[in-house]
Write an enzyme that holds these catalytic residues in place. Structure first.
Site, PDB file in Angstrom:
ATOM      1  N   PRO A  84       0.707  -1.153   0.112  1.00 13.04           N
ATOM      2  CA  PRO A  84      -0.065  -0.427  -0.211  1.00 13.04           C
ATOM      3  C   PRO A  84       1.000   0.992   0.599  1.00 13.04           C
ATOM      4  CG  PRO A  84      -1.050  -1.942   1.801  1.00 13.04           C
ATOM      5  CD  PRO A  84       0.069  -2.570   1.565  1.00 13.04           C
ATOM      6  N   CYS A  85      -0.054   2.833  -0.773  1.00  9.11           N
ATOM      7  CA  CYS A  85       0.576   3.512  -0.846  1.00  9.11           C
ATOM      8  C   CYS A  85       1.085   4.453   0.059  1.00  9.11           C
ATOM      9  CB  CYS A  85       1.413   4.236  -2.494  1.00  9.11           C
ATOM     10  SG  CYS A  85      -0.517   4.490  -2.417  1.00  9.11           S
ATOM     11  N   GLN A  86       0.039   4.474   1.079  1.00 10.02           N
ATOM     12  CA  GLN A  86      -0.350   5.474   1.483  1.00 10.02           C
ATOM     13  C   GLN A  86       0.767   5.778   2.686  1.00 10.02           C
ATOM     14  OE1 GLN A  86      -2.029   2.523   1.208  1.00 10.02           O
ATOM     15  NE2 GLN A  86      -4.621   3.867   0.804  1.00 10.02           N
TER      16      GLN A  86
END
Length: 491
Positions: A84-86
């Site tokens: 996930p990039c968050q």
């Protein structure tokens, strides 16, 4: 699953019932077409391919059994994915580690210090920082001949709580996945069933740069600027190519395009539309919703008051003139679009991207329907689009005449204008679009159409074109869910 169904027809024409389903507006017709699709063997095949699961939350045996089954009989296969990039995005890091407006206004140094420490602890303990290790285990256990791992460019500068760069750790781990997971508590009995005969490492390559004489890359070599390679979007992503060390394969780098693909090139053929009316005049005032072309024109003209026009004239006579011209020529024949709009897209079949997007059997475009906007935003959209035409750039909030500032207290302060400077952003016709993100599901303020005459944000189909989804790609769910799927294609 619907897209998996279309992949089952690789090299063959899609069935008529698929086109009937994605074009259907009537619920009864759509249901009938769906039932016809469900009767085909390819639908069952799609059901075997699709699996909605979360790494780290599913059983070890179930996960690796499914992977082994999927790759059975294939010597050459690849693993695609990314954590996930968050946790790594610059915006996400800034938002989650900021001290907040209340602490900032308190001017209490001790309170601000404690708040920073609290937020930093929560941020660095977030499992999103280490979910890449779940991906790493799959690489180690199943030894794919090659893998591709993608993330936001913020991963290059993201640090762990000990101050080290997480990207350095990821490169090290991916290069030798078995050493990296040596301390993992793998279920002994279950894991033994999946152990590979040989435990290989990987060479981690760039798609766009060659290594130096020592065979090494700079961090920046892994960053791909998509607009340099024909994508109509300024999307910058870190993408790693891992090749198993026992394979004698030398990767070939992508070649840059001579010119960049502009937004107008990929959405300019779509039918012109007007925006819808939400029934709100401002955030605080709601009226009866009357949404016709005539009431839309009236609402746009009412939003552009003489006071607004005088403010714009003082700022830029040229932009003022363009806005006046639009107000005098708003088209009463513009529609809002729909689930399916009959037309002839991609008339220029010679365009490099036409072959990728175009599907002559569609007979039109899917999901080209505008959102509702409140009346007060019509003035801002018109100003921003006119500004983009005249200045060939998108204005920052500091460029807005005072009468056009959003009705938010923070937008009227200098600090607010700095923090929220891109609150409204026009996508310029002559350039690639800016990065499409999941935020597009919330409102269209970052994705305003370049044509002032249409006074609206991008439709799902226009955003999908920017993300290079083919025109026959259908997004299920309501419109908010459709925007989310476009903005987060890894879903």
């Amino acid at each position: 699953m619907l897209r998996a169904f279309t992949r089952a027809f690789a090299g063959r024409p899609l069935p008529d019932c698929y086109y009937g389903y994605i074009r259907a507006v009537d619920p009864a017709e759509k249901k009938r077409r769906a039932e016809a699709i469900a009767c085909l063997p390819e639908w069952k095949e799609a059901g075997l391919e699709v699996w909605n699961a979360t790494l780290g939350q599913i059983g070890f045996d179930e996960l690796h059994s499914r992977i082994r089954q999927a790759i059975a009989g294939h010597d050459l296969w690849g693993l695609l994915g990314g954590p996930p990039c968050q946790a790594y995005s610059v915006v996400g890091r800034s938002r989650r580690m900021g001290i907040g407006e209340e602490s900032r206004r308190s001017h209490d140094d001790e309170k601000q210090k404690l708040e920073r420490e609290r937020r930093a602890e929560a941020f660095f303990s977030d499992e999103k920082h280490t979910l890449y290790r779940e991906y790493l285990k799959i690489v180690a256990i199943h030894q794919p001949p090659f893998f591709v791992m993608e993330n936001v460019k913020g991963i290059l500068s993201s640090r762990l709580d000990d101050g080290s760069y997480i990207f350095d750790k990821i490169l090290e781990d991916l290069g030798d996945p078995w050493r990296a997971i040596a301390g993992e508590d793998l279920p002994t009995e279950e894991a033994s069933r999946f152990m590979p005969a040989s435990r290989h490492g990987y060479y981690i390559h760039s798609f766009v740069a060659q290594p130096n004489q020592d065979g090494d890359y700079q961090k920046s070599d892994y960053l791909i600027r998509c607009e340099d390679f024909g994508v109509p979007q300024e999307r910058h992503r870190v993408i790693l190519l891992g090749i198993r060390e026992d394979l004698n394969i030398a990767p070939t780098q992508l070649k840059k395009q001579g010119t960049k693909t502009s937004l107008a090139e990929v959405i300019g053929d779509l039918p012109e539309l007007r925006s819808g009316r939400s029934g709100r005049v401002t955030h605080k005032i709601r009226m009866e919703k009357k949404d016709t072309a005539a009431t839309w024109i009236e609402a746009v003209k009412s939003a552009i008051t003489n006071h607004v026009l005088e403010d714009v004239r003082a700022f830029s006579p040229v932009i003022h003139e363009r806005m006046e011209n639009v107000l005098q020529n708003l088209c009463p024949n513009l529609m809002r679009g729909g689930v399916f709009v009959p037309c002839e897209p991609w008339k220029d079949s010679t365009h490099d991207l036409a072959k990728w997007f175009r599907d002559d059997r569609l007979g039109g475009v899917l999901q080209h329907e505008t959102r509702d906007h409140m009346d007060a935003d019509f003035a801002r959209y018109l100003f921003v689009a006119a500004y983009g035409e005249v200045m060939t750039d998108s204005p920052k909030l500091r460029h807005f005449p005072h009468s056009l500032l959003p009705d938010h207290e923070n937008a009227k302060t200098e600090e607010g204008r700095r923090v929220f400077h891109d609150r409204f952003r026009v996508q310029l016709a002559g350039r690639p679009a800016t990065t499409v993100t999941c935020h597009i599901r919330k409102d269209g303020h970052y994705f305003i159409h370049y044509d002032p005459m249409q006074c609206r944000s991008l439709t799902v189909r226009e955003a999908a074109r920017v993300q290079t989804f083919p025109d026959n790609y259908f997004f299920e769910g309501n419109r908010t869910e459709q925007y989310e799927q476009v903005g987060n294609p890894w879903m």
